[in-house]
Design a protein around this motif. Sequence first.
Motif, PDB file in Angstrom:
ATOM      1  N   PRO A  88     -17.051 -19.333  21.675  1.00 34.09           N
ATOM      2  CA  PRO A  88     -18.334 -19.747  21.080  1.00 34.09           C
ATOM      3  C   PRO A  88     -19.149 -18.905  20.125  1.00 34.09           C
ATOM      4  CG  PRO A  88     -18.498 -19.267  23.431  1.00 34.09           C
ATOM      5  CD  PRO A  88     -17.015 -19.132  23.155  1.00 34.09           C
ATOM      6  N   GLN A  89     -18.633 -17.700  20.221  1.00 36.26           N
ATOM      7  CA  GLN A  89     -19.159 -16.649  19.350  1.00 36.26           C
ATOM      8  C   GLN A  89     -18.862 -16.819  18.014  1.00 36.26           C
ATOM      9  OE1 GLN A  89     -16.807 -16.122  21.516  1.00 36.26           O
ATOM     10  NE2 GLN A  89     -15.900 -14.346  21.075  1.00 36.26           N
ATOM     11  N   PHE A  90     -17.775 -17.719  17.687  1.00 30.62           N
ATOM     12  CA  PHE A  90     -17.328 -18.112  16.346  1.00 30.62           C
ATOM     13  C   PHE A  90     -17.216 -19.607  16.096  1.00 30.62           C
ATOM     14  CE2 PHE A  90     -14.820 -13.844  17.670  1.00 30.62           C
ATOM     15  CZ  PHE A  90     -15.627 -13.262  16.774  1.00 30.62           C
ATOM     16  N   PRO A  91     -18.398 -20.159  15.983  1.00 32.74           N
ATOM     17  CA  PRO A  91     -18.518 -21.568  16.243  1.00 32.74           C
ATOM     18  C   PRO A  91     -17.694 -22.141  14.864  1.00 32.74           C
ATOM     19  CG  PRO A  91     -20.539 -20.913  15.915  1.00 32.74           C
ATOM     20  CD  PRO A  91     -19.748 -19.614  16.460  1.00 32.74           C
ATOM     21  N   GLU A  92     -18.013 -21.388  13.697  1.00 35.30           N
ATOM     22  CA  GLU A  92     -17.580 -22.040  12.473  1.00 35.30           C
ATOM     23  C   GLU A  92     -16.348 -21.479  12.087  1.00 35.30           C
ATOM     24  OE1 GLU A  92     -19.644 -24.176  10.870  1.00 35.30           O
ATOM     25  OE2 GLU A  92     -20.828 -24.226  12.576  1.00 35.30           O
ATOM     26  N   MET A  93     -15.610 -20.948  12.822  1.00 29.25           N
ATOM     27  CA  MET A  93     -14.106 -20.281  12.544  1.00 29.25           C
ATOM     28  C   MET A  93     -13.393 -21.546  11.849  1.00 29.25           C
ATOM     29  SD  MET A  93     -11.661 -19.886  15.861  1.00 29.25           S
ATOM     30  CE  MET A  93     -13.163 -19.006  16.889  1.00 29.25           C
ATOM     31  N   ASN A  94     -12.485 -20.942  11.026  1.00 31.23           N
ATOM     32  CA  ASN A  94     -11.745 -22.116  10.316  1.00 31.23           C
ATOM     33  C   ASN A  94     -10.605 -21.428   9.767  1.00 31.23           C
ATOM     34  OD1 ASN A  94     -11.143 -24.598   9.202  1.00 31.23           O
ATOM     35  ND2 ASN A  94     -13.256 -24.950   8.288  1.00 31.23           N
ATOM     36  N   THR A  95      -9.655 -22.380   9.209  1.00 33.01           N
ATOM     37  CA  THR A  95      -8.504 -21.694   8.614  1.00 33.01           C
ATOM     38  C   THR A  95      -7.743 -22.815   7.634  1.00 33.01           C
ATOM     39  OG1 THR A  95      -6.377 -20.692   8.976  1.00 33.01           O
ATOM     40  CG2 THR A  95      -6.880 -22.534  10.386  1.00 33.01           C
ATOM     41  N   THR A  96      -7.092 -22.123   6.652  1.00 35.05           N
ATOM     42  CA  THR A  96      -6.259 -23.044   5.916  1.00 35.05           C
ATOM     43  C   THR A  96      -4.959 -23.286   6.732  1.00 35.05           C
ATOM     44  OG1 THR A  96      -4.942 -21.276   4.696  1.00 35.05           O
ATOM     45  CG2 THR A  96      -7.103 -21.997   3.689  1.00 35.05           C
ATOM     46  N   VAL A  97      -4.061 -24.307   6.124  1.00 34.08           N
ATOM     47  CA  VAL A  97      -2.732 -24.181   6.875  1.00 34.08           C
ATOM     48  C   VAL A  97      -1.951 -25.149   5.845  1.00 34.08           C
ATOM     49  CG1 VAL A  97      -3.101 -26.790   7.765  1.00 34.08           C
ATOM     50  CG2 VAL A  97      -1.475 -25.112   9.037  1.00 34.08           C
ATOM     51  N   VAL A  98      -0.412 -24.572   5.978  1.00 35.24           N
ATOM     52  CA  VAL A  98       0.515 -25.449   5.015  1.00 35.24           C
ATOM     53  C   VAL A  98       1.586 -25.429   6.243  1.00 35.24           C
ATOM     54  CG1 VAL A  98       0.212 -24.906   2.669  1.00 35.24           C
ATOM     55  CG2 VAL A  98       1.324 -23.218   4.064  1.00 35.24           C
ATOM     56  N   THR A  99       2.231 -26.695   6.231  1.00 35.79           N
ATOM     57  CA  THR A  99       3.384 -26.785   7.266  1.00 35.79           C
ATOM     58  C   THR A  99       4.497 -27.485   6.173  1.00 35.79           C
ATOM     59  OG1 THR A  99       1.930 -27.133   9.266  1.00 35.79           O
ATOM     60  CG2 THR A  99       3.957 -27.943   9.442  1.00 35.79           C
ATOM     61  N   LEU A 100       5.502 -27.143   6.446  1.00 35.22           N
ATOM     62  CA  LEU A 100       6.975 -27.591   5.622  1.00 35.22           C
ATOM     63  C   LEU A 100       7.796 -27.912   7.048  1.00 35.22           C
ATOM     64  CD1 LEU A 100       8.653 -28.206   3.300  1.00 35.22           C
ATOM     65  CD2 LEU A 100       9.447 -25.624   3.402  1.00 35.22           C
ATOM     66  N   VAL A 101       8.375 -29.072   7.098  1.00 29.45           N
ATOM     67  CA  VAL A 101       9.541 -29.396   7.872  1.00 29.45           C
ATOM     68  C   VAL A 101      10.780 -29.862   7.136  1.00 29.45           C
ATOM     69  CG1 VAL A 101       8.068 -29.990  10.010  1.00 29.45           C
ATOM     70  CG2 VAL A 101       8.519 -31.686   8.286  1.00 29.45           C
ATOM     71  N   LEU A 102      11.754 -29.302   7.609  1.00 27.09           N
ATOM     72  CA  LEU A 102      13.226 -29.638   6.772  1.00 27.09           C
ATOM     73  C   LEU A 102      13.926 -30.420   7.794  1.00 27.09           C
ATOM     74  CD1 LEU A 102      13.240 -26.257   4.772  1.00 27.09           C
ATOM     75  CD2 LEU A 102      12.268 -28.360   4.104  1.00 27.09           C
ATOM     76  N   ASP A 103      14.877 -31.195   7.248  1.00 28.09           N
ATOM     77  CA  ASP A 103      16.085 -31.820   7.967  1.00 28.09           C
ATOM     78  C   ASP A 103      17.276 -31.733   7.027  1.00 28.09           C
ATOM     79  OD1 ASP A 103      17.977 -33.356   8.918  1.00 28.09           O
ATOM     80  OD2 ASP A 103      16.620 -35.039   9.622  1.00 28.09           O
ATOM     81  N   THR A 104      17.999 -30.669   7.471  1.00 25.39           N
ATOM     82  CA  THR A 104      19.144 -30.433   6.351  1.00 25.39           C
ATOM     83  C   THR A 104      20.347 -31.431   6.521  1.00 25.39           C
ATOM     84  OG1 THR A 104      19.961 -28.675   7.945  1.00 25.39           O
ATOM     85  CG2 THR A 104      18.290 -27.946   6.256  1.00 25.39           C
ATOM     86  N   GLU A 105      20.318 -31.791   7.781  1.00 28.66           N
ATOM     87  CA  GLU A 105      21.297 -32.868   7.833  1.00 28.66           C
ATOM     88  C   GLU A 105      21.180 -34.124   7.062  1.00 28.66           C
ATOM     89  OE1 GLU A 105      23.770 -34.247  11.879  1.00 28.66           O
ATOM     90  OE2 GLU A 105      21.752 -35.132  11.670  1.00 28.66           O
TER      91      GLU A 105
END
Length: 271
Positions: A88-105
Amino acid sequence: MMRVAHRSERGSREANEDAVNFYANEILGCFVLADGTGGHEGGALASNAVVKQVLAHFSAAPRIDADSPEMLLTIAREALFDVRKLNPQFPEMNTTVVTLVLDTENRLAYWNHLGDSRIYLFRDGRAHCLTTDHSILQTMINAGLCTGTLRGNCERNMLYAAVGSDDVPEKAICNEPFALQSGDIFLLCSDGFWENVDEMRMEETLQQAKTPEQWVDEMMNGVSALCIPDLDNFSALTVWIGEREAETACNLVEDPQQAEETQQAEETRQE
């Protein structure tokens, strides 16, 4: 076949708020990069929680379909809200994100992103940015309200969307199947990386690299060598699909005049 390399550096900051990791088996892979915002400890807690929980969810039951990008983004948002409650001492914490999922079959890729971390595709040696930054400056450029580029602009990191935002912008989720080709190369990176490594440099170093590790190290070492006083955290993860195609490794500049101009630009950059 997937070959992966990743690296994250603190730069000149007191803490590294970037987090990057992946899970992959012989066929499926999930690759996540997050860049925390909102203060040293808070940002690091946020980014690490998001990466950890997204990969934990995927690895528990690996599968990929058109619903995967939205589902994994939901997991990322839940992870952030949970870590906020625990800290709760960091109520405004935030982050970016990028997520890549791959199906090579089935030769399919999907992804999601929030913020200004990016996903690039390199096909035939050329860089194609698959994401558009959720920054106010990028929106203004897209609308024709200002000109120029994001690199070097002090306002480029003013974001209107990140993992903790109330709403998810349009085009934050790519749930249309993207067809993979053997030789495709993906690069996930934080803004501290792409701010200091432009697309030409990415292509040039890729031309010379024989392995994912060599490519990432060459680019990351180049950022460290810049000796920027207030160098942000910078992180990158690359995934190489199948065998590298001959055309990917070929000389990217065929015209002699263009080759000379490229060499002159490189010498100027090094000076």
